[in-house]
Scaffold this active site. Sequence first.
Site, PDB file in Angstrom:
ATOM      1  CE  LYS A 168      -3.743  -2.461   0.192  1.00 14.99           C
ATOM      2  NZ  LYS A 168      -4.670  -2.507  -1.199  1.00 14.99           N
ATOM      3  CG  ASP A 169      -0.265   4.615  -2.403  1.00 17.46           C
ATOM      4  OD1 ASP A 169       0.747   4.220  -3.066  1.00 17.46           O
ATOM      5  OD2 ASP A 169      -1.467   4.714  -2.749  1.00 17.46           O
TER       6      ASP A 169
END
Length: 389
Positions: free
Chosen positions: A24-25
Amino acid sequence: MDAINVLSKYLRVKPTIFSYMGTKDKRAITVQKIAVLKITAQRLAHLNKCLMNCKLGNFSYKNHPLKLGELQGNHFTVGLRNITGTDDEVQQAMHSLKETGFINYYGMQRFGTTAVPTFQVGRAILQSNWNEAIDLILKPRPGVEKGSLVKCREEWARTRDPAAAFKTLLEKRCVEGQLLWGLSKYGLKNIVSAFNMITRNYRLMYIHSYQSYVWNNIVSQRIEEYGLRAVPGDLVLKGGTAVHIEEVDVDNYTIHDVVMPLPGFDVIYPKHKSKSFVPKYALIEELSGLQLYLKCKAFHCGSFFKISLYFYKRELIEYDDPKIPLFTTDLDKLEGKTPAALATGGKYKALKMEFSLPPSAYATMAIREVLKVDTSIKSQSQLNTTWLR
Protein backbone atom coordinates in the site's frame (compact mmCIF):
# COMPACT_ATOMS: atom_id res chain seq x y z
CA MET A 1 6.41 -3.89 4.21
CA ASP A 2 7.48 -1.46 6.94
CA ALA A 3 4.40 -2.43 8.96
CA ILE A 4 5.28 -6.12 8.59
CA ASN A 5 8.79 -5.42 9.91
CA VAL A 6 7.34 -3.63 12.94
CA LEU A 7 4.90 -6.47 13.67
CA SER A 8 7.59 -9.12 13.31
CA LYS A 9 9.79 -7.17 15.73
CA TYR A 10 7.07 -7.05 18.41
CA LEU A 11 6.13 -10.70 17.89
CA ARG A 12 9.80 -11.77 17.69
CA VAL A 13 9.27 -13.73 14.50
CA LYS A 14 10.67 -13.55 10.98
CA PRO A 15 8.87 -11.27 8.50
CA THR A 16 8.63 -14.23 6.11
CA ILE A 17 5.78 -15.78 8.12
CA PHE A 18 3.53 -12.89 7.03
CA SER A 19 1.76 -12.87 3.66
CA TYR A 20 -0.27 -10.24 1.84
CA MET A 21 -1.80 -9.60 -1.57
CA GLY A 22 -0.07 -6.30 -2.33
CA THR A 23 1.69 -3.30 -0.86
CA LYS A 24 0.00 0.00 0.00
CA ASP A 25 0.97 3.63 -0.39
CA LYS A 26 3.19 4.88 2.42
CA ARG A 27 1.69 8.38 2.40
CA ALA A 28 -1.93 7.37 2.94
CA ILE A 29 -4.38 5.90 5.44
CA THR A 30 -4.78 2.37 4.12
CA VAL A 31 -6.63 -0.83 4.97
CA GLN A 32 -5.63 -4.31 3.84
CA LYS A 33 -5.73 -7.98 4.76
CA ILE A 34 -2.60 -9.74 5.94
CA ALA A 35 -2.04 -13.32 7.09
CA VAL A 36 0.45 -14.62 9.63
CA LEU A 37 1.36 -18.22 10.36
CA LYS A 38 0.57 -19.77 13.78
CA ILE A 39 -0.05 -16.52 15.68
CA THR A 40 -3.29 -16.24 17.68
CA ALA A 41 -5.79 -13.42 17.26
CA GLN A 42 -5.46 -12.61 20.97
CA ARG A 43 -1.74 -12.08 20.62
CA LEU A 44 -2.21 -9.82 17.61
CA ALA A 45 -4.98 -7.82 19.29
CA HIS A 46 -2.70 -7.21 22.26
CA LEU A 47 -0.27 -5.37 19.96
CA ASN A 48 -2.78 -2.54 19.50
CA LYS A 49 -1.68 -1.25 22.92
CA CYS A 50 1.82 -0.51 21.70
CA LEU A 51 1.49 0.06 17.94
CA MET A 52 1.71 3.61 16.60
CA ASN A 53 -0.08 4.67 13.40
CA CYS A 54 -1.33 1.11 12.91
CA LYS A 55 -4.33 -0.92 14.08
CA LEU A 56 -5.09 -4.65 13.83
CA GLY A 57 -8.55 -6.22 13.77
CA ASN A 58 -11.20 -8.23 11.88
CA PHE A 59 -9.41 -11.47 12.79
CA SER A 60 -10.28 -14.87 11.34
CA TYR A 61 -8.53 -18.21 10.89
CA LYS A 62 -7.84 -19.67 7.44
CA ASN A 63 -6.11 -22.77 6.08
CA HIS A 64 -3.99 -20.96 3.48
CA PRO A 65 -1.77 -17.86 3.23
CA LEU A 66 -2.34 -14.83 1.00
CA LYS A 67 -0.44 -14.43 -2.26
CA LEU A 68 0.78 -11.37 -4.13
CA GLY A 69 -1.61 -10.45 -6.93
CA GLU A 70 -4.64 -12.28 -5.52
CA LEU A 71 -6.57 -9.09 -4.80
CA GLN A 72 -9.30 -7.99 -7.21
CA GLY A 73 -8.44 -4.31 -6.95
CA ASN A 74 -8.21 -1.29 -4.67
CA HIS A 75 -10.76 1.34 -3.66
CA PHE A 76 -9.56 4.93 -3.22
CA THR A 77 -10.94 8.07 -1.63
CA VAL A 78 -8.69 11.02 -2.47
CA GLY A 79 -9.03 14.65 -1.39
CA LEU A 80 -7.35 17.32 -3.53
CA ARG A 81 -7.22 20.41 -1.32
CA ASN A 82 -7.13 24.10 -2.19
CA ILE A 83 -8.00 23.68 -5.85
CA THR A 84 -8.12 26.96 -7.75
CA GLY A 85 -9.91 26.00 -10.95
CA THR A 86 -13.50 26.98 -11.68
CA ASP A 87 -16.32 24.46 -11.36
CA ASP A 88 -16.46 24.25 -15.16
CA GLU A 89 -12.72 23.48 -15.37
CA VAL A 90 -13.09 20.76 -12.74
CA GLN A 91 -16.07 19.31 -14.58
CA GLN A 92 -14.14 19.30 -17.87
CA ALA A 93 -11.10 17.58 -16.32
CA MET A 94 -13.22 14.90 -14.66
CA HIS A 95 -15.31 14.35 -17.79
CA SER A 96 -12.12 13.81 -19.80
CA LEU A 97 -10.89 11.33 -17.22
CA LYS A 98 -14.19 9.45 -17.27
CA GLU A 99 -14.53 9.30 -21.05
CA THR A 100 -10.88 8.91 -22.11
CA GLY A 101 -9.31 7.31 -19.05
CA PHE A 102 -5.58 7.55 -18.44
CA ILE A 103 -2.44 5.72 -19.47
CA ASN A 104 -1.80 3.15 -16.76
CA TYR A 105 1.81 4.08 -16.14
CA TYR A 106 3.56 2.78 -13.07
CA GLY A 107 3.39 5.54 -10.45
CA MET A 108 6.41 7.36 -9.09
CA GLN A 109 6.20 5.40 -5.82
CA ARG A 110 7.14 2.29 -7.83
CA PHE A 111 10.60 3.81 -8.23
CA GLY A 112 11.22 4.74 -4.60
CA THR A 113 10.80 7.94 -2.63
CA THR A 114 14.43 8.96 -2.08
CA ALA A 115 17.38 10.25 -4.09
CA VAL A 116 18.26 6.78 -5.40
CA PRO A 117 15.54 5.31 -7.66
CA THR A 118 14.96 1.61 -7.09
CA PHE A 119 15.11 0.90 -10.83
CA GLN A 120 18.81 1.81 -10.78
CA VAL A 121 19.40 -0.94 -8.22
CA GLY A 122 17.39 -3.37 -10.35
CA ARG A 123 19.44 -2.54 -13.44
CA ALA A 124 22.69 -3.13 -11.54
CA ILE A 125 21.38 -6.52 -10.35
CA LEU A 126 20.43 -7.61 -13.86
CA GLN A 127 23.88 -6.58 -15.06
CA SER A 128 25.46 -8.61 -12.19
CA ASN A 129 27.10 -5.39 -11.02
CA TRP A 130 26.73 -6.32 -7.37
CA ASN A 131 29.15 -3.72 -5.99
CA GLU A 132 27.16 -0.96 -7.67
CA ALA A 133 23.87 -2.42 -6.38
CA ILE A 134 25.19 -2.42 -2.80
CA ASP A 135 26.54 1.12 -3.09
CA LEU A 136 23.21 2.36 -4.45
CA ILE A 137 21.35 0.81 -1.49
CA LEU A 138 23.79 1.96 1.20
CA LYS A 139 25.21 5.28 0.00
CA PRO A 140 24.26 8.50 1.86
CA ARG A 141 21.07 10.30 0.81
CA PRO A 142 21.43 13.86 2.18
CA GLY A 143 18.29 15.59 3.37
CA VAL A 144 15.80 12.76 2.83
CA GLU A 145 16.30 10.56 5.92
CA LYS A 146 16.72 10.97 9.67
CA GLY A 147 18.01 9.09 12.69
CA SER A 148 20.31 6.11 12.83
CA LEU A 149 19.93 5.32 9.13
CA VAL A 150 21.81 8.53 8.30
CA LYS A 151 24.65 7.54 10.66
CA CYS A 152 24.66 4.05 9.16
CA ARG A 153 25.10 5.35 5.63
CA GLU A 154 27.80 7.77 6.71
CA GLU A 155 29.68 4.98 8.49
CA TRP A 156 29.48 2.76 5.40
CA ALA A 157 30.72 5.55 3.12
CA ARG A 158 33.60 6.31 5.49
CA THR A 159 34.81 2.81 6.43
CA ARG A 160 33.15 0.27 4.07
CA ASP A 161 32.89 -1.85 7.23
CA PRO A 162 29.50 -3.65 7.24
CA ALA A 163 29.74 -4.66 10.92
CA ALA A 164 30.48 -1.11 12.05
CA ALA A 165 27.69 0.33 9.91
CA PHE A 166 25.26 -2.34 11.17
CA LYS A 167 25.96 -1.42 14.82
CA THR A 168 24.80 2.17 14.24
CA LEU A 169 21.30 1.04 13.21
CA LEU A 170 18.51 1.11 15.77
CA GLU A 171 16.04 -0.65 13.43
CA LYS A 172 18.03 -3.59 12.12
CA ARG A 173 15.22 -5.28 10.15
CA CYS A 174 15.22 -2.65 7.40
CA VAL A 175 16.68 -3.44 3.95
CA GLU A 176 19.95 -1.73 4.83
CA GLY A 177 20.22 -3.73 8.04
CA GLN A 178 19.51 -7.03 6.31
CA LEU A 179 22.13 -6.29 3.64
CA LEU A 180 24.78 -5.21 6.15
CA TRP A 181 24.13 -8.31 8.25
CA GLY A 182 24.62 -10.43 5.14
CA LEU A 183 27.86 -8.62 4.27
CA SER A 184 29.10 -9.12 7.83
CA LYS A 185 28.27 -12.81 7.65
CA TYR A 186 29.50 -13.67 4.14
CA GLY A 187 32.07 -10.94 3.48
CA LEU A 188 32.50 -8.50 0.60
CA LYS A 189 33.72 -11.28 -1.70
CA ASN A 190 30.43 -13.18 -1.51
CA ILE A 191 28.02 -10.36 -2.27
CA VAL A 192 25.33 -12.54 -3.89
CA SER A 193 24.86 -14.57 -0.70
CA ALA A 194 24.85 -11.34 1.33
CA PHE A 195 22.23 -9.81 -0.96
CA ASN A 196 20.02 -12.86 -0.53
CA MET A 197 19.73 -11.99 3.17
CA ILE A 198 17.34 -9.24 2.08
CA THR A 199 13.71 -10.38 2.30
CA ARG A 200 12.59 -11.88 -1.03
CA ASN A 201 9.82 -9.34 -1.62
CA TYR A 202 12.31 -6.50 -1.28
CA ARG A 203 14.69 -8.21 -3.70
CA LEU A 204 11.87 -8.61 -6.19
CA MET A 205 10.95 -4.96 -5.75
CA TYR A 206 14.22 -3.82 -7.34
CA ILE A 207 13.79 -6.05 -10.40
CA HIS A 208 10.13 -5.13 -10.80
CA SER A 209 11.02 -1.45 -10.51
CA TYR A 210 13.42 -1.74 -13.44
CA GLN A 211 10.87 -3.66 -15.49
CA SER A 212 8.34 -0.92 -14.72
CA TYR A 213 10.79 1.78 -15.81
CA VAL A 214 11.28 0.02 -19.15
CA TRP A 215 7.52 -0.59 -19.51
CA ASN A 216 6.70 3.10 -18.98
CA ASN A 217 9.16 4.10 -21.68
CA ILE A 218 7.89 1.47 -24.14
CA VAL A 219 4.27 2.54 -23.64
CA SER A 220 5.17 6.21 -24.11
CA GLN A 221 6.81 5.40 -27.43
CA ARG A 222 3.90 3.21 -28.50
CA ILE A 223 1.42 6.06 -27.80
CA GLU A 224 3.66 8.55 -29.59
CA GLU A 225 3.89 6.25 -32.62
CA TYR A 226 0.26 5.09 -32.93
CA GLY A 227 -1.84 7.34 -30.67
CA LEU A 228 -4.81 6.30 -28.51
CA ARG A 229 -6.24 3.66 -30.86
CA ALA A 230 -5.82 -0.05 -31.40
CA VAL A 231 -3.67 -0.96 -34.41
CA PRO A 232 -2.78 -4.27 -36.11
CA GLY A 233 -0.04 -6.03 -34.20
CA ASP A 234 -1.18 -4.75 -30.78
CA LEU A 235 -1.82 -7.31 -28.06
CA VAL A 236 -5.17 -8.02 -26.40
CA LEU A 237 -6.19 -10.64 -23.86
CA LYS A 238 -8.54 -13.49 -24.80
CA GLY A 239 -9.29 -15.90 -22.00
CA GLY A 240 -6.18 -14.81 -20.15
CA THR A 241 -3.95 -15.37 -23.20
CA ALA A 242 -2.27 -12.57 -25.14
CA VAL A 243 -3.03 -12.59 -28.88
CA HIS A 244 -2.16 -10.18 -31.66
CA ILE A 245 -4.79 -8.00 -33.33
CA GLU A 246 -5.14 -8.90 -36.99
CA GLU A 247 -5.90 -6.35 -39.69
CA VAL A 248 -9.42 -7.69 -40.25
CA ASP A 249 -10.30 -7.45 -36.53
CA VAL A 250 -8.80 -4.07 -35.64
CA ASP A 251 -12.17 -2.26 -35.68
CA ASN A 252 -13.43 -4.57 -32.93
CA TYR A 253 -11.00 -3.15 -30.36
CA THR A 254 -10.22 0.16 -28.64
CA ILE A 255 -7.20 1.38 -26.70
CA HIS A 256 -8.92 0.09 -23.53
CA ASP A 257 -8.49 -3.48 -24.81
CA VAL A 258 -4.78 -3.13 -25.58
CA VAL A 259 -2.16 -4.59 -23.25
CA MET A 260 1.61 -4.25 -23.22
CA PRO A 261 3.84 -7.03 -21.87
CA LEU A 262 6.06 -6.41 -18.90
CA PRO A 263 9.59 -7.08 -20.25
CA GLY A 264 11.06 -10.38 -19.09
CA PHE A 265 11.68 -13.94 -20.21
CA ASP A 266 9.40 -15.90 -22.55
CA VAL A 267 7.28 -12.83 -23.36
CA ILE A 268 5.07 -12.21 -26.40
CA TYR A 269 5.65 -8.71 -27.79
CA PRO A 270 3.51 -6.67 -30.22
CA LYS A 271 4.18 -7.21 -33.93
CA HIS A 272 4.78 -3.54 -34.69
CA LYS A 273 7.54 -1.07 -33.78
CA SER A 274 6.96 -1.43 -30.03
CA LYS A 275 8.90 -4.69 -30.14
CA SER A 276 12.02 -2.80 -31.21
CA PHE A 277 11.67 -0.39 -28.26
CA VAL A 278 12.62 -3.09 -25.73
CA PRO A 279 16.32 -3.46 -26.66
CA LYS A 280 16.65 0.32 -26.68
CA TYR A 281 15.51 0.53 -23.09
CA ALA A 282 17.84 -1.74 -21.31
CA LEU A 283 16.52 -5.08 -20.14
CA ILE A 284 18.96 -6.32 -22.76
CA GLU A 285 21.48 -3.62 -21.78
CA GLU A 286 24.77 -5.46 -21.38
CA LEU A 287 22.91 -8.79 -21.06
CA SER A 288 22.96 -11.66 -23.50
CA GLY A 289 19.69 -13.42 -24.33
CA LEU A 290 20.58 -16.39 -22.12
CA GLN A 291 21.58 -14.18 -19.18
CA LEU A 292 18.34 -12.24 -19.50
CA TYR A 293 16.33 -15.47 -19.50
CA LEU A 294 18.10 -16.94 -16.48
CA LYS A 295 18.15 -13.76 -14.40
CA CYS A 296 14.54 -12.82 -15.04
CA LYS A 297 13.40 -16.40 -14.57
CA ALA A 298 14.95 -16.42 -11.11
CA PHE A 299 12.85 -13.37 -10.24
CA HIS A 300 9.67 -14.62 -11.98
CA CYS A 301 9.19 -11.68 -14.36
CA GLY A 302 6.64 -11.27 -17.10
CA SER A 303 2.96 -10.32 -17.24
CA PHE A 304 0.47 -8.00 -18.94
CA PHE A 305 -1.10 -4.73 -17.91
CA LYS A 306 -3.78 -2.64 -19.59
CA ILE A 307 -2.63 0.62 -21.13
CA SER A 308 -5.78 2.62 -20.41
CA LEU A 309 -8.49 2.58 -17.72
CA TYR A 310 -11.51 4.56 -16.64
CA PHE A 311 -13.91 4.70 -13.66
CA TYR A 312 -15.25 7.28 -11.12
CA LYS A 313 -17.31 9.44 -8.67
CA ARG A 314 -16.56 12.99 -7.50
CA GLU A 315 -17.73 15.79 -5.19
CA LEU A 316 -16.69 19.39 -4.55
CA ILE A 317 -16.22 20.29 -0.87
CA GLU A 318 -15.88 23.74 0.70
CA TYR A 319 -14.05 24.32 4.00
CA ASP A 320 -12.32 26.99 6.11
CA ASP A 321 -9.76 25.10 8.22
CA PRO A 322 -6.88 23.78 6.01
CA LYS A 323 -6.04 21.07 8.58
CA ILE A 324 -9.53 19.65 9.14
CA PRO A 325 -10.21 16.11 7.84
CA LEU A 326 -12.43 16.26 4.78
CA PHE A 327 -13.87 12.75 5.21
CA THR A 328 -13.80 9.87 7.66
CA THR A 329 -11.53 6.85 7.35
CA ASP A 330 -12.62 3.24 7.80
CA LEU A 331 -11.08 3.30 11.29
CA ASP A 332 -13.03 6.45 12.14
CA LYS A 333 -16.23 4.69 11.12
CA LEU A 334 -15.41 1.60 13.22
CA GLU A 335 -14.67 3.81 16.24
CA GLY A 336 -17.93 5.74 15.74
CA LYS A 337 -16.28 9.11 15.14
CA THR A 338 -18.54 11.75 13.64
CA PRO A 339 -17.39 13.54 10.47
CA ALA A 340 -15.93 17.02 10.91
CA ALA A 341 -18.34 19.89 10.26
CA LEU A 342 -17.52 21.53 6.95
CA ALA A 343 -18.28 25.18 6.24
CA THR A 344 -20.90 26.13 3.69
CA GLY A 345 -19.40 28.70 1.37
CA GLY A 346 -15.94 28.15 2.87
CA LYS A 347 -12.94 30.09 1.58
CA TYR A 348 -11.17 26.91 0.37
CA LYS A 349 -12.36 24.33 -2.13
CA ALA A 350 -11.41 20.65 -2.42
CA LEU A 351 -12.19 17.91 -4.90
CA LYS A 352 -13.12 14.54 -3.42
CA MET A 353 -12.51 11.65 -5.82
CA GLU A 354 -13.74 8.13 -5.06
CA PHE A 355 -13.01 5.25 -7.39
CA SER A 356 -11.91 1.63 -7.68
CA LEU A 357 -9.04 0.37 -9.80
CA PRO A 358 -7.97 -3.16 -10.70
CA PRO A 359 -4.63 -4.60 -9.52
CA SER A 360 -1.48 -2.91 -10.80
CA ALA A 361 -3.25 0.39 -11.53
CA TYR A 362 -1.93 3.54 -9.87
CA ALA A 363 -4.23 6.19 -8.43
CA THR A 364 -1.39 8.71 -8.64
CA MET A 365 -1.52 8.42 -12.43
CA ALA A 366 -5.25 9.19 -12.44
CA ILE A 367 -4.60 12.22 -10.22
CA ARG A 368 -1.78 13.37 -12.48
CA GLU A 369 -4.17 13.18 -15.45
CA VAL A 370 -6.61 15.50 -13.64
CA LEU A 371 -4.06 17.99 -12.29
CA LYS A 372 -1.47 17.87 -15.09
CA VAL A 373 1.31 18.29 -12.49
CA ASP A 374 4.36 16.36 -11.31
CA THR A 375 3.31 13.70 -8.75
CA SER A 376 6.81 12.85 -7.49
CA ILE A 377 7.43 13.03 -3.73
CA LYS A 378 9.95 15.85 -4.22
CA SER A 379 7.45 18.02 -6.09
CA GLN A 380 4.57 17.25 -3.74
CA SER A 381 6.60 17.89 -0.58
CA GLN A 382 7.51 21.33 -1.93
CA LEU A 383 3.82 22.07 -2.48
CA ASN A 384 3.08 21.05 1.11
CA THR A 385 5.82 23.32 2.41
CA THR A 386 4.41 26.27 0.47
CA TRP A 387 0.88 25.53 1.69
CA LEU A 388 1.84 25.45 5.39
CA ARG A 389 3.68 28.81 5.36
